[in-house]
Motif scaffolding. Structure first.
Motif, PDB file in Angstrom:
ATOM      1  N   PRO A  78       0.826  -1.213   0.000  1.00 34.12           N
ATOM      2  CA  PRO A  78       0.000   0.000   0.000  1.00 34.12           C
ATOM      3  C   PRO A  78       0.860   1.263   0.000  1.00 34.12           C
ATOM      4  N   GLN A  79       0.321   2.301  -0.604  1.00 30.45           N
ATOM      5  CA  GLN A  79       1.059   3.545  -0.735  1.00 30.45           C
ATOM      6  C   GLN A  79       1.409   4.143   0.626  1.00 30.45           C
ATOM      7  N   GLY A  80       0.552   3.968   1.615  1.00 33.94           N
ATOM      8  CA  GLY A  80       0.846   4.488   2.953  1.00 33.94           C
ATOM      9  C   GLY A  80       2.102   3.870   3.545  1.00 33.94           C
ATOM     10  N   PHE A  81       2.262   2.561   3.360  1.00 36.02           N
ATOM     11  CA  PHE A  81       3.475   1.884   3.832  1.00 36.02           C
ATOM     12  C   PHE A  81       4.689   2.410   3.090  1.00 36.02           C
ATOM     13  N   GLN A  82       4.549   2.620   1.808  1.00 33.93           N
ATOM     14  CA  GLN A  82       5.675   3.112   1.012  1.00 33.93           C
ATOM     15  C   GLN A  82       6.088   4.510   1.465  1.00 33.93           C
ATOM     16  N   VAL A  83       5.116   5.339   1.775  1.00 31.90           N
ATOM     17  CA  VAL A  83       5.411   6.696   2.247  1.00 31.90           C
ATOM     18  C   VAL A  83       6.129   6.640   3.602  1.00 31.90           C
ATOM     19  N   LEU A  84       5.620   5.781   4.518  1.00 29.90           N
ATOM     20  CA  LEU A  84       6.270   5.647   5.822  1.00 29.90           C
ATOM     21  C   LEU A  84       7.703   5.152   5.683  1.00 29.90           C
ATOM     22  N   MET A  85       7.927   4.182   4.813  1.00 29.95           N
ATOM     23  CA  MET A  85       9.276   3.658   4.602  1.00 29.95           C
ATOM     24  C   MET A  85      10.174   4.741   4.000  1.00 29.95           C
ATOM     25  N   GLY A  86       9.640   5.509   3.064  1.00 22.10           N
ATOM     26  CA  GLY A  86      10.422   6.584   2.453  1.00 22.10           C
ATOM     27  C   GLY A  86      10.808   7.655   3.454  1.00 22.10           C
ATOM     28  N   ILE A  87       9.859   8.056   4.293  1.00 21.39           N
ATOM     29  CA  ILE A  87      10.147   9.059   5.314  1.00 21.39           C
ATOM     30  C   ILE A  87      11.170   8.517   6.311  1.00 21.39           C
ATOM     31  N   SER A  88      10.984   7.270   6.726  1.00 22.24           N
ATOM     32  CA  SER A  88      11.900   6.659   7.676  1.00 22.24           C
ATOM     33  C   SER A  88      13.315   6.595   7.110  1.00 22.24           C
ATOM     34  N   ASN A  89      13.456   6.203   5.854  1.00 21.58           N
ATOM     35  CA  ASN A  89      14.776   6.139   5.226  1.00 21.58           C
ATOM     36  C   ASN A  89      15.384   7.524   5.063  1.00 21.58           C
ATOM     37  N   ALA A  90      14.559   8.515   4.750  1.00 22.60           N
ATOM     38  CA  ALA A  90      15.068   9.881   4.603  1.00 22.60           C
ATOM     39  C   ALA A  90      15.570  10.419   5.944  1.00 22.60           C
ATOM     40  N   VAL A  91      14.847  10.127   7.025  1.00 20.14           N
ATOM     41  CA  VAL A  91      15.274  10.567   8.355  1.00 20.14           C
ATOM     42  C   VAL A  91      16.580   9.875   8.729  1.00 20.14           C
ATOM     43  N   TYR A  92      16.684   8.575   8.457  1.00 17.60           N
ATOM     44  CA  TYR A  92      17.910   7.829   8.757  1.00 17.60           C
ATOM     45  C   TYR A  92      19.082   8.407   7.976  1.00 17.60           C
ATOM     46  N   PHE A  93      18.885   8.621   6.688  1.00 16.69           N
ATOM     47  CA  PHE A  93      19.951   9.176   5.850  1.00 16.69           C
ATOM     48  C   PHE A  93      20.345  10.576   6.340  1.00 16.69           C
ATOM     49  N   GLY A  94      19.352  11.400   6.670  1.00 18.64           N
ATOM     50  CA  GLY A  94      19.633  12.746   7.174  1.00 18.64           C
ATOM     51  C   GLY A  94      20.431  12.725   8.463  1.00 18.64           C
ATOM     52  N   SER A  95      20.123  11.754   9.343  1.00 15.83           N
ATOM     53  CA  SER A  95      20.871  11.675  10.597  1.00 15.83           C
ATOM     54  C   SER A  95      22.312  11.257  10.344  1.00 15.83           C
ATOM     55  N   LYS A  96      22.543  10.400   9.360  1.00 18.96           N
ATOM     56  CA  LYS A  96      23.906   9.967   9.043  1.00 18.96           C
ATOM     57  C   LYS A  96      24.701  11.096   8.407  1.00 18.96           C
ATOM     58  N   VAL A  97      24.053  11.945   7.644  1.00 18.08           N
ATOM     59  CA  VAL A  97      24.732  13.092   7.038  1.00 18.08           C
ATOM     60  C   VAL A  97      25.037  14.136   8.113  1.00 18.08           C
ATOM     61  N   ALA A  98      24.118  14.316   9.064  1.00 16.87           N
ATOM     62  CA  ALA A  98      24.284  15.341  10.092  1.00 16.87           C
ATOM     63  C   ALA A  98      25.297  14.942  11.162  1.00 16.87           C
ATOM     64  N   GLN A  99      25.472  13.640  11.427  1.00 18.17           N
ATOM     65  CA  GLN A  99      26.391  13.204  12.486  1.00 18.17           C
ATOM     66  C   GLN A  99      27.825  13.652  12.262  1.00 18.17           C
TER      67      GLN A  99
END
Length: 116
Positions: A78-99
């Protein structure tokens, strides 16, 4: 190449240099806790972005497994799951860039060690 792959390559190169600097350091066996825990300079702490990503991944995997067991067909995610996974991955990637930027700023703010 993408920005993410360049950042990943530079991080891996830095780790390789650090590993060569101390060849006597024992190799550590991976643990399941490594999925959600960061190990920095011997200090282990839970990485909430990893926990979030693991949580959404397990929810989506559970959905797929239940659908396959009941209908014998691989479902469309479902698109909702895909959106949640995308947001979660973006937050993870952003935290790795910011560290690295945050740790570099912290080391610049610290006064030099006094000479003995």
């Amino acid at each position: 190449m993408t920005v993410g792959s360049k950042l990943h390559e530079s991080a891996q190169a830095a780790k390789a240099v650090a590993a060569r600097a101390d060849p006597s350091a024992p190799l550590r066996k991976p643990r399941w806790s490594d999925l959600v825990v960061n190990d920095t300079d011997g200090h282990r702490e839970i990485d909430i972005t990893r926990v979030q990503m693991l949580y959404f991944t397990l929810i989506t995997a559970g959905f797929v497994v239940m659908r396959v067991l009941t209908t014998y067909v691989i479902p469309e995610i479902p698109q909702g799951f895909q959106v949640l996974m995308g947001i979660s991955n973006a937050v993870y990637f952003g935290s790795k860039v910011a560290q690295p930027a945050a740790s570099a700023a912290t080391t610049q703010d610290q006064p030099p060690a006094p000479a003995a």
